[in-house]
Write a protein that holds these residues in place. Structure first.
Motif, PDB file in Angstrom:
ATOM      1  N   GLU A 208       0.867  -1.167   0.000  1.00  0.00           N
ATOM      2  CA  GLU A 208       0.000   0.000   0.000  1.00  0.00           C
ATOM      3  C   GLU A 208       0.912   1.228   0.000  1.00  0.00           C
ATOM      4  O   GLU A 208       1.770   1.368   0.866  1.00  0.00           O
ATOM      5  CB  GLU A 208      -0.891   0.008   1.249  1.00  0.00           C
ATOM      6  CG  GLU A 208      -2.003   1.026   1.191  1.00  0.00           C
ATOM      7  CD  GLU A 208      -3.260   0.458   0.540  1.00  0.00           C
ATOM      8  OE1 GLU A 208      -4.137   1.268   0.183  1.00  0.00           O
ATOM      9  OE2 GLU A 208      -3.361  -0.767   0.407  1.00  0.00           O
TER      10      GLU A 208
ATOM     11  N   ILE B 142       2.667  -4.549   3.508  1.00  0.00           N
ATOM     12  CA  ILE B 142       1.839  -4.658   4.705  1.00  0.00           C
ATOM     13  C   ILE B 142       1.956  -6.074   5.227  1.00  0.00           C
ATOM     14  O   ILE B 142       1.520  -7.025   4.587  1.00  0.00           O
ATOM     15  CB  ILE B 142       0.368  -4.324   4.384  1.00  0.00           C
ATOM     16  CG1 ILE B 142       0.254  -2.862   3.930  1.00  0.00           C
ATOM     17  CG2 ILE B 142      -0.519  -4.585   5.599  1.00  0.00           C
ATOM     18  CD1 ILE B 142      -1.131  -2.474   3.519  1.00  0.00           C
TER      19      ILE B 142
ATOM     20  N   ASP C  91       1.395  -2.226  10.403  1.00  0.00           N
ATOM     21  CA  ASP C  91       1.248  -1.771   9.018  1.00  0.00           C
ATOM     22  C   ASP C  91      -0.211  -1.485   8.693  1.00  0.00           C
ATOM     23  O   ASP C  91      -0.539  -0.472   8.052  1.00  0.00           O
ATOM     24  CB  ASP C  91       1.785  -2.830   8.050  1.00  0.00           C
ATOM     25  CG  ASP C  91       3.285  -3.039   8.181  1.00  0.00           C
ATOM     26  OD1 ASP C  91       3.975  -2.097   8.642  1.00  0.00           O
ATOM     27  OD2 ASP C  91       3.764  -4.134   7.838  1.00  0.00           O
ATOM     28  N   LEU C  92      -1.085  -2.384   9.119  1.00  0.00           N
ATOM     29  CA  LEU C  92      -2.513  -2.179   8.878  1.00  0.00           C
ATOM     30  C   LEU C  92      -3.013  -0.911   9.585  1.00  0.00           C
ATOM     31  O   LEU C  92      -3.799  -0.142   9.020  1.00  0.00           O
ATOM     32  CB  LEU C  92      -3.318  -3.373   9.377  1.00  0.00           C
ATOM     33  CG  LEU C  92      -3.434  -4.600   8.464  1.00  0.00           C
ATOM     34  CD1 LEU C  92      -4.213  -5.702   9.171  1.00  0.00           C
ATOM     35  CD2 LEU C  92      -4.126  -4.240   7.156  1.00  0.00           C
TER      36      LEU C  92
ATOM     37  N   VAL D 176      -6.937  -2.032  15.486  1.00  0.00           N
ATOM     38  CA  VAL D 176      -6.846  -3.087  14.470  1.00  0.00           C
ATOM     39  C   VAL D 176      -7.043  -4.450  15.108  1.00  0.00           C
ATOM     40  O   VAL D 176      -7.790  -5.297  14.597  1.00  0.00           O
ATOM     41  CB  VAL D 176      -5.485  -3.028  13.740  1.00  0.00           C
ATOM     42  CG1 VAL D 176      -5.282  -4.266  12.876  1.00  0.00           C
ATOM     43  CG2 VAL D 176      -5.399  -1.778  12.880  1.00  0.00           C
TER      44      VAL D 176
ATOM     45  N   ILE E 199     -11.095  -2.291   8.177  1.00  0.00           N
ATOM     46  CA  ILE E 199      -9.869  -2.959   8.611  1.00  0.00           C
ATOM     47  C   ILE E 199      -9.866  -4.419   8.170  1.00  0.00           C
ATOM     48  O   ILE E 199      -8.848  -4.939   7.686  1.00  0.00           O
ATOM     49  CB  ILE E 199      -9.713  -2.847  10.146  1.00  0.00           C
ATOM     50  CG1 ILE E 199      -9.449  -1.384  10.536  1.00  0.00           C
ATOM     51  CG2 ILE E 199      -8.585  -3.747  10.653  1.00  0.00           C
ATOM     52  CD1 ILE E 199      -9.516  -1.136  12.027  1.00  0.00           C
TER      53      ILE E 199
ATOM     54  N   LEU F 299      -9.071  -4.577   4.468  1.00  0.00           N
ATOM     55  CA  LEU F 299      -7.636  -4.388   4.229  1.00  0.00           C
ATOM     56  C   LEU F 299      -6.857  -5.671   4.551  1.00  0.00           C
ATOM     57  O   LEU F 299      -5.969  -6.079   3.790  1.00  0.00           O
ATOM     58  CB  LEU F 299      -7.107  -3.236   5.092  1.00  0.00           C
ATOM     59  CG  LEU F 299      -7.401  -1.808   4.618  1.00  0.00           C
ATOM     60  CD1 LEU F 299      -6.953  -0.812   5.678  1.00  0.00           C
ATOM     61  CD2 LEU F 299      -6.706  -1.519   3.293  1.00  0.00           C
ATOM     62  N   ALA F 300      -7.195  -6.298   5.677  1.00  0.00           N
ATOM     63  CA  ALA F 300      -6.487  -7.514   6.078  1.00  0.00           C
ATOM     64  C   ALA F 300      -6.690  -8.630   5.057  1.00  0.00           C
ATOM     65  O   ALA F 300      -5.737  -9.346   4.709  1.00  0.00           O
ATOM     66  CB  ALA F 300      -6.967  -7.961   7.461  1.00  0.00           C
TER      67      ALA F 300
ATOM     68  N   HIS G  76      -4.664  -7.997   1.769  1.00  0.00           N
ATOM     69  CA  HIS G  76      -3.211  -8.115   1.876  1.00  0.00           C
ATOM     70  C   HIS G  76      -2.765  -9.401   2.572  1.00  0.00           C
ATOM     71  O   HIS G  76      -1.576  -9.568   2.862  1.00  0.00           O
ATOM     72  CB  HIS G  76      -2.650  -6.890   2.602  1.00  0.00           C
ATOM     73  CG  HIS G  76      -2.922  -5.605   1.868  1.00  0.00           C
ATOM     74  ND1 HIS G  76      -2.341  -5.319   0.654  1.00  0.00           N
ATOM     75  CD2 HIS G  76      -3.723  -4.561   2.165  1.00  0.00           C
ATOM     76  CE1 HIS G  76      -2.769  -4.127   0.245  1.00  0.00           C
ATOM     77  NE2 HIS G  76      -3.619  -3.653   1.141  1.00  0.00           N
TER      78      HIS G  76
ATOM     79  N   VAL H 240      -3.146 -10.543   5.553  1.00  0.00           N
ATOM     80  CA  VAL H 240      -2.629 -10.417   6.910  1.00  0.00           C
ATOM     81  C   VAL H 240      -3.583 -11.110   7.870  1.00  0.00           C
ATOM     82  O   VAL H 240      -4.767 -10.794   7.930  1.00  0.00           O
ATOM     83  CB  VAL H 240      -2.468  -8.941   7.312  1.00  0.00           C
ATOM     84  CG1 VAL H 240      -1.968  -8.834   8.752  1.00  0.00           C
ATOM     85  CG2 VAL H 240      -1.507  -8.242   6.367  1.00  0.00           C
TER      86      VAL H 240
END
Length: 352
Positions: A8, A13, A18-19, A30, A48, A51-52, A55, A57
């Protein structure tokens, strides 16, 4: 923490930090969002999580559970104090379990299922709630164990029960107004000309006792005859018991109210074997509106419990109780589903 390969703004990430940087929130926010905490507002929590996922995560689940003192497991227990030979494969149990499993897994929980035969020490529920293996417990049915459930509820909060609600009780319940359901079934048959009713079901359990109470209320109001035949729900006994009930009351009965769809289906089969036509000779109403109810021949009139909605309500209340939030009992209104087993030809509706 599992590695992620996402980037990102040109930076990889890989971690919760990072998140947090990308989402513009703290690392703690997070962590709480990924754990599904209600302390994070839904819009931020969903952002959130998105995003996880994008990527790759994923927090280390074991470490997260150790930190939060959570197991990620919900215990689901079926107490069979009044009917010890009944099985988890009972169609009602399987339908409700399926709906609960969908809701729980979508909420990130695993399930630990048990069938409890309460013993004389009444510690079956204490063993489950005190095991440390679950974050909360769902009890399917109160059986004859109301007092035990009440006692445990005094000190164990994250528990929700599918069953009957009594005014002033401690434990949180989701269920149907069973007395109203019984009354709706009886009034329906009486309105279609039935004058001699037979109720099939063992009333040791609270829910079925209340269904019979509703049937009795309608029969008394209409001044018609009502007979009750206790009927066990074990696969080994149900057909034989129905046969005995019909033999004892073969002549006068023109309306049968079954405490469950399973009993109603068995009654349909036995009546067919005896050459008694449904609905011409005998009308039948079941209870639950299981998926199989619409597939019988003829299709079964029944009292519907909204099992899917009830499962959602149970899981929602349990999650709130796990978070030490308030969650009250819910009593759902039953609904009469009219099909072919109660549409008698050539019979004018009986006025009330």
């Amino acid at each position: 923490m599992a590695d992620g390969d996402g980037e990102e703004d040109g930076r990889q990430i890989r971690t919760l930090a990072d998140l947090a940087r990308v989402a513009g929130v703290s690392t703690g926010t997070v962590s709480r969002a990924l754990a599904g905490s209600s302390l994070v507002n839904p819009k931020t929590r969903n952002h959130i999580r998105d995003l996880a996922r994008r990527h790759g995560v994923r927090p280390n689940q074991m470490a997260s559970k150790l930190r939060s003192r959570r197991t990620g497991v919900i215990g689901v227990v079926i107490p069979l104090g009044h009917e010890r030979r009944q099985h988890i494969s009972d169609p009602f149990f399987m339908t409700l379990l399926g709906a609960l499993a969908d809701e729980l897994t979508e909420s990130g929980y695993d399930i630990m299922l048990s069938r409890a035969i309460p013993d004389e020490n009444e510690e079956w529920l204490d063993r489950i709630t005190g095991s440390g293996m679950t974050d909360g417990v769902i009890v399917i049915g109160q059986s004859d164990q109301f007092d035990t459930i009440e006692r445990v509820a005094e000190s164990y909060r994250p528990m929700v029960v599918w069953g009957h609600y009594r005014t002033g009780q401690r434990h949180c319940v989701v269920g149907t107004d069973n007395a109203l359901g019984g009354r709706l079934a009886a009034e329906h048959l009486i309105a279609r000309g039935a004058t001699r009713l037979l109720f099939l079901g063992d009333t040791t359990g609270i829910e079925i006792a209340q269904r019979l109470a509703g049937v009795e209320q309608a029969a008394i109001a209409a001044e018609i005859e009502l007979t009750h035949f206790p009927l066990h729900l074990s696969d080994e006994e149900i057909v034989a018991n129905i046969g005995a009930a019909l033999t004892a009351h073969a002549g006068p009965v023109d309306g049968i109210i079954a405490a469950s769809d399973l009993i109603a289906m068995a009654a349909l089969k036995e009546l067919h074997a005896r050459g008694r036509r449904v609905p011409d000779a005998v009308q039948i109403v079941g209870y639950d509106d299981l998926p199989l109810a619409a597939q019988t021949m003829p299709p079964l009139t029944t009292i519907r419990q909204d099992i899917d909605f009830g499962a959602k309500a149970i899981v929602d209340r349990l999650r709130r109780r796990i978070e030490n939030e308030d969650a009250d009992s819910l009593v759902m209104r039953p609904e009469l589903i009219e099909r072919e087993t109660s549409r008698s030809r050539g019979v004018s509706p009986r006025p009330f």
